[in-house]
Design a protein around this motif. Structure first.
Motif, PDB file in Angstrom:
ATOM      1  N   GLN A 173      -4.533   7.991   9.410  1.00 11.32           N
ATOM      2  CA  GLN A 173      -4.034   8.453   8.111  1.00 11.32           C
ATOM      3  C   GLN A 173      -2.867   9.420   8.270  1.00 11.32           C
ATOM      4  OE1 GLN A 173      -7.451   9.687   5.776  1.00 11.32           O
ATOM      5  NE2 GLN A 173      -8.094   7.566   5.566  1.00 11.32           N
ATOM      6  N   LYS A 174      -1.989   9.070   9.202  1.00 15.48           N
ATOM      7  CA  LYS A 174      -0.802   9.890   9.454  1.00 15.48           C
ATOM      8  C   LYS A 174       0.379   8.982   9.780  1.00 15.48           C
ATOM      9  CE  LYS A 174      -2.841  14.076  11.325  1.00 15.48           C
ATOM     10  NZ  LYS A 174      -3.501  14.618  12.504  1.00 15.48           N
ATOM     11  N   ASP A 229       1.490  -5.359  12.793  1.00  8.45           N
ATOM     12  CA  ASP A 229       2.396  -4.305  13.252  1.00  8.45           C
ATOM     13  C   ASP A 229       1.708  -2.936  13.289  1.00  8.45           C
ATOM     14  OD1 ASP A 229       5.088  -3.645  14.144  1.00  8.45           O
ATOM     15  OD2 ASP A 229       5.218  -2.470  12.305  1.00  8.45           O
ATOM     16  N   GLY A 236       2.085  -7.656   8.562  1.00  5.79           N
ATOM     17  CA  GLY A 236       2.147  -6.225   8.263  1.00  5.79           C
ATOM     18  C   GLY A 236       1.098  -5.451   9.041  1.00  5.79           C
ATOM     19  N   GLY A 295      -3.666  -6.648   1.284  1.00  6.23           N
ATOM     20  CA  GLY A 295      -3.032  -5.355   1.488  1.00  6.23           C
ATOM     21  C   GLY A 295      -3.126  -4.981   2.953  1.00  6.23           C
ATOM     22  N   ILE A 296      -2.086  -4.328   3.455  1.00 11.64           N
ATOM     23  CA  ILE A 296      -2.012  -4.038   4.891  1.00 11.64           C
ATOM     24  C   ILE A 296      -3.188  -3.165   5.331  1.00 11.64           C
ATOM     25  CG2 ILE A 296      -0.657  -2.847   6.664  1.00 11.64           C
ATOM     26  CD1 ILE A 296       1.884  -3.827   5.210  1.00 11.64           C
ATOM     27  N   ILE A 297      -3.514  -2.148   4.533  1.00 11.82           N
ATOM     28  CA  ILE A 297      -4.561  -1.215   4.967  1.00 11.82           C
ATOM     29  C   ILE A 297      -5.935  -1.893   5.007  1.00 11.82           C
ATOM     30  CG2 ILE A 297      -5.742   0.957   4.406  1.00 11.82           C
ATOM     31  CD1 ILE A 297      -3.035   2.022   3.405  1.00 11.82           C
ATOM     32  N   ASP A 298      -6.253  -2.684   3.988  1.00 14.56           N
ATOM     33  CA  ASP A 298      -7.523  -3.438   3.989  1.00 14.56           C
ATOM     34  C   ASP A 298      -7.618  -4.366   5.186  1.00 14.56           C
ATOM     35  OD1 ASP A 298      -8.484  -2.373   1.693  1.00 14.56           O
ATOM     36  OD2 ASP A 298      -8.184  -4.150   0.439  1.00 14.56           O
ATOM     37  N   LYS A 323       1.672 -12.813   0.506  1.00 11.49           N
ATOM     38  CA  LYS A 323       3.086 -12.496   0.327  1.00 11.49           C
ATOM     39  C   LYS A 323       3.810 -13.036   1.564  1.00 11.49           C
ATOM     40  CE  LYS A 323       4.006  -8.399  -1.438  1.00 11.49           C
ATOM     41  NZ  LYS A 323       4.246  -6.930  -1.436  1.00 11.49           N
ATOM     42  N   VAL A 353       3.383   1.456   3.402  1.00 10.08           N
ATOM     43  CA  VAL A 353       3.266   1.215   4.842  1.00 10.08           C
ATOM     44  C   VAL A 353       4.558   0.588   5.373  1.00 10.08           C
ATOM     45  CG1 VAL A 353       1.981   0.020   6.644  1.00 10.08           C
ATOM     46  CG2 VAL A 353       0.763   0.967   4.690  1.00 10.08           C
ATOM     47  N   LYS A 354       5.052  -0.403   4.640  1.00  6.32           N
ATOM     48  CA  LYS A 354       6.173  -1.191   5.149  1.00  6.32           C
ATOM     49  C   LYS A 354       7.537  -0.695   4.693  1.00  6.32           C
ATOM     50  CE  LYS A 354       5.697  -4.529   7.943  1.00  6.32           C
ATOM     51  NZ  LYS A 354       6.391  -4.431   9.147  1.00  6.32           N
ATOM     52  N   ASP A 380       0.821  -1.224   0.000  1.00  7.15           N
ATOM     53  CA  ASP A 380       0.000   0.000   0.000  1.00  7.15           C
ATOM     54  C   ASP A 380       0.849   1.267   0.000  1.00  7.15           C
ATOM     55  OD1 ASP A 380      -2.359  -1.430   0.044  1.00  7.15           O
ATOM     56  OD2 ASP A 380      -2.448  -1.493   2.230  1.00  7.15           O
ATOM     57  N   VAL A 382       1.285   5.091   0.521  1.00  4.03           N
ATOM     58  CA  VAL A 382       0.553   6.064   1.342  1.00  4.03           C
ATOM     59  C   VAL A 382       0.970   7.514   1.106  1.00  4.03           C
ATOM     60  CG1 VAL A 382      -0.215   4.461   3.103  1.00  4.03           C
ATOM     61  CG2 VAL A 382       2.009   5.508   3.352  1.00  4.03           C
ATOM     62  N   PHE A 383       2.208   7.753   0.724  1.00  5.81           N
ATOM     63  CA  PHE A 383       2.625   9.106   0.377  1.00  5.81           C
ATOM     64  C   PHE A 383       3.543   9.047  -0.849  1.00  5.81           C
ATOM     65  CE2 PHE A 383       2.656   9.559   5.195  1.00  5.81           C
ATOM     66  CZ  PHE A 383       1.383  10.102   5.249  1.00  5.81           C
ATOM     67  N   THR A 415       5.510   3.878  11.474  1.00 11.39           N
ATOM     68  CA  THR A 415       4.710   3.361  10.370  1.00 11.39           C
ATOM     69  C   THR A 415       3.669   4.385   9.978  1.00 11.39           C
ATOM     70  OG1 THR A 415       3.493   1.415   9.577  1.00 11.39           O
ATOM     71  CG2 THR A 415       2.891   2.239  11.733  1.00 11.39           C
ATOM     72  N   TYR A 416       2.869   4.007   9.014  1.00  8.42           N
ATOM     73  CA  TYR A 416       1.677   4.754   8.646  1.00  8.42           C
ATOM     74  C   TYR A 416       0.535   4.185   9.487  1.00  8.42           C
ATOM     75  CZ  TYR A 416      -2.213   6.340   5.690  1.00  8.42           C
ATOM     76  OH  TYR A 416      -3.361   6.909   5.209  1.00  8.42           O
ATOM     77  N   ILE A 420       3.049 -11.867   5.274  1.00  9.63           N
ATOM     78  CA  ILE A 420       3.120 -10.468   5.700  1.00  9.63           C
ATOM     79  C   ILE A 420       1.852  -9.730   5.289  1.00  9.63           C
ATOM     80  CG2 ILE A 420       4.461  -9.677   3.673  1.00  9.63           C
ATOM     81  CD1 ILE A 420       5.934  -7.912   5.972  1.00  9.63           C
ATOM     82  N   GLN A 421       1.276 -10.136   4.157  1.00 10.49           N
ATOM     83  CA  GLN A 421      -0.027  -9.590   3.775  1.00 10.49           C
ATOM     84  C   GLN A 421      -0.699 -10.510   2.774  1.00 10.49           C
ATOM     85  OE1 GLN A 421       1.128  -5.791   1.676  1.00 10.49           O
ATOM     86  NE2 GLN A 421       0.123  -6.844  -0.016  1.00 10.49           N
TER      87      GLN A 421
END
Lengths: 126, 362
Positions: free
Chosen positions: B321-322, B229, B226, B32-35, B17, A62-63, A37, A39-40, B315-316, B28-29
């Protein structure tokens, strides 16, 4: 994974689409998949010069973080504002809406030396 | 040669993955990590955490042994209760953080996979009296089912009334027709359960399939390391090897609440007591980056151009969202609200020290 045959590729997993003196640059499907993903995206504004094989931006996932390398030398004429506001489009549509910058190329023939789709697929073992 | 958990075949078939972690090939995912992160915050997700280590401690002197080797007060545990604790060297440096389960006639310790052998050897070398320690890690599989819909999902699979199990308590009962430990614990900040059972591939598949069938209506998702974490970091939970290690002590790591300096002698007590008396020189703090930037492990933390510490985890944060992170800073800069800078690729990005957890349920 998808690798269009109308693009040229770098060993650092960027693509460039050449139209006359202009080039559009982004990262490959393989790159977005490896990064995960996004993110920026940090890219300099229009007017900035980019130099072949030099880093001109960064992609934060992210990673992991990854440099964005210039496939050719040139000047940025447009930055895709969408990837700054919605970086997830780099994952969803790396060759379309996920493009990063539009440039004018200093030497349009420079792109000829980049990898074609077959050579790129071989590089990543596809 | 990397080890595999009994769920490895499932991870491969789901297209996960895979990365090497603590000697195991782990997902690790998946998508996707965010989902996956969002699924756990909003609904329910399942983690294969079979790489974690499980030790059983038995014998007449088991409790006294744990009082000596762990920093929390294990004597407070009643059967079917769980305690977050840690082990320290004589100099107060952390060996590992762990969970202590009190069963009817024995204890179970759950330790980090990356520290498993080190922990086991250290415990063995400090044994006294009537104590037996069994390393049951290879025969024990573990799944974490986490998220607001976790209880509803797995209640369908067990006669145990899960709503009656309090946080940090557990039961032993049938689950998907297999006997296991059902524990109300997790590493995500969400309501959830962790299940411990025999590492048998056929049984493991049956349990996995049953949980996913039961969670279908909640769009249950498999979750990799992922998102594990990002979820733990949003809660400000320490990760051994990042935020704590042998060079850090529990008090500076914010683990004073599990460090029982008023209990009888335990290994590391003298050093930790002395450090407390002297005053802590640094503290683990959480920070939020103000701009679109991410801090990573090892980046420098600055105040007024001066390096005051290093990032231990960054991390994100999908829920915020920061960019977020933790790191040790000199105590005088550790107050909430302090404006610091993180050095990211030779540029300084402003950040604020914030109270933990980063994520609070609305």
């Amino acid at each position: 994974m998808n690798f269009p045959d109308n693009l040229k590729y770098t060993t650092e997993h960027e693509w460039i689409r050449v139209e006359g003196k202009f080039g559009w640059i982004g990262i490959t499907d393989y790159a977005q998949s490896e990064l995960g993903d996004v993110v920026f995206v940090e890219i300099p504004a229009a007017g900035a010069k980019i130099e072949k094989d030099k880093s001109f931006g960064t992609i934060e996932a992210v990673k992991a973080v990854s440099d964005l390398y210039a496939p050719v030398t040139g000047e940025i004429v447009e930055v895709n504002a969408e990837v700054k506001d919605h970086p997830e489009i780099v994952n969803k549509d790396p060759y379309g809406n996920g493009w990063m910058v539009k440039i004018t190329m200093s030497n349009p023939t420079e792109a000829n030396a980049l990898l074609d789709v077959q050579a790129y697929k071989t590089l990543i073992g596809q | 040669m990397s080890k595999h958990t009994p769920f490895y075949g499932i991870h491969k078939s789901l297209g996960a993955k895979i990365v090497e972690f603590a000697g195991y090939e782990m997902p690790i995912q998946y998508t996707g990590i965010i989902d996956e992160h969002t699924a756990v915050r909003k609904s329910v997700g399942v983690f294969d955490v079979s790489h974690m280590g499980e030790f059983f401690v038995r014998g007449k002197d088991a409790l006294e042994f744990l009082q000596k080797t762990t920093i929390n007060n294990a004597a407070k545990l009643k059967p079917y209760e769980i305690q977050y604790s840690a082990m320290c060297y004589e100099d107060g440096g952390l060996i590992d953080d762990l969970l202590v389960y009190r069963l009817e006639n024995e204890f179970m310790l759950v330790v980090n996979a990356s520290n498993l052998q080190k922990d086991f050897d250290w415990l063995q070398s400090h044994k006294f009296g009537d104590v037996e320690i069994e390393n049951a890690s290879d025969r024990t599989a573990m799944l974490a089912v986490q998220g607001p819909k976790s209880l509803e999902t797995i209640q369908q699979l067990t006669p145990e009334d899960l709503s009656k199990i309090k946080y940090y308590n557990f039961r032993q009962n049938a689950f998907a027709e297999m006997q296991m430990i059902i524990s109300r614990t997790g590493y995500t900040g969400e309501p959830g359960f962790e299940l411990y059972f025999n590492a048998d591939e056929a049984q493991a598949k049956k349990i996995w399939d049953s949980i996913f069938e039961a969670g279908k209506k909640f769009d249950i998702m498999p979750v990799g390391l992922g998102a594990r974490d990002t979820l733990r970091l949003e809660m400000g939970y320490c990760l051994y090897g990042n935020d704590i290690d042998k060079s850090t002590q529990p008090l500076e790591a914010g683990l004073g609440w599990i460090t029982k300096l008023d209990k009888n002698d335990f290994i590391g007590k003298n050093a930790i007591t002395a450090a407390k008396k002297e005053g802590l020189k640094r503290k683990l703090v959480g920070f939020v980056l103000q701009d679109k930037a991410l801090a990573r492990h090892g980046y420098e933390i600055l105040y007024d151009k001066k390096v005051i510490g290093k990032v231990t985890s960054g991390t994100y944060a999908p829920s915020l969202q920061k960019g977020i992170g933790m790191g040790y800073v000199e105590t005088e800069y550790s107050n909430t609200g302090t404006e610091i800078f993180i050095s990211i690729r030779d540029r300084e990005f402003p950040a604020s020290i914030v109270p933990l957890p980063f994520y609070k349920k609305s």
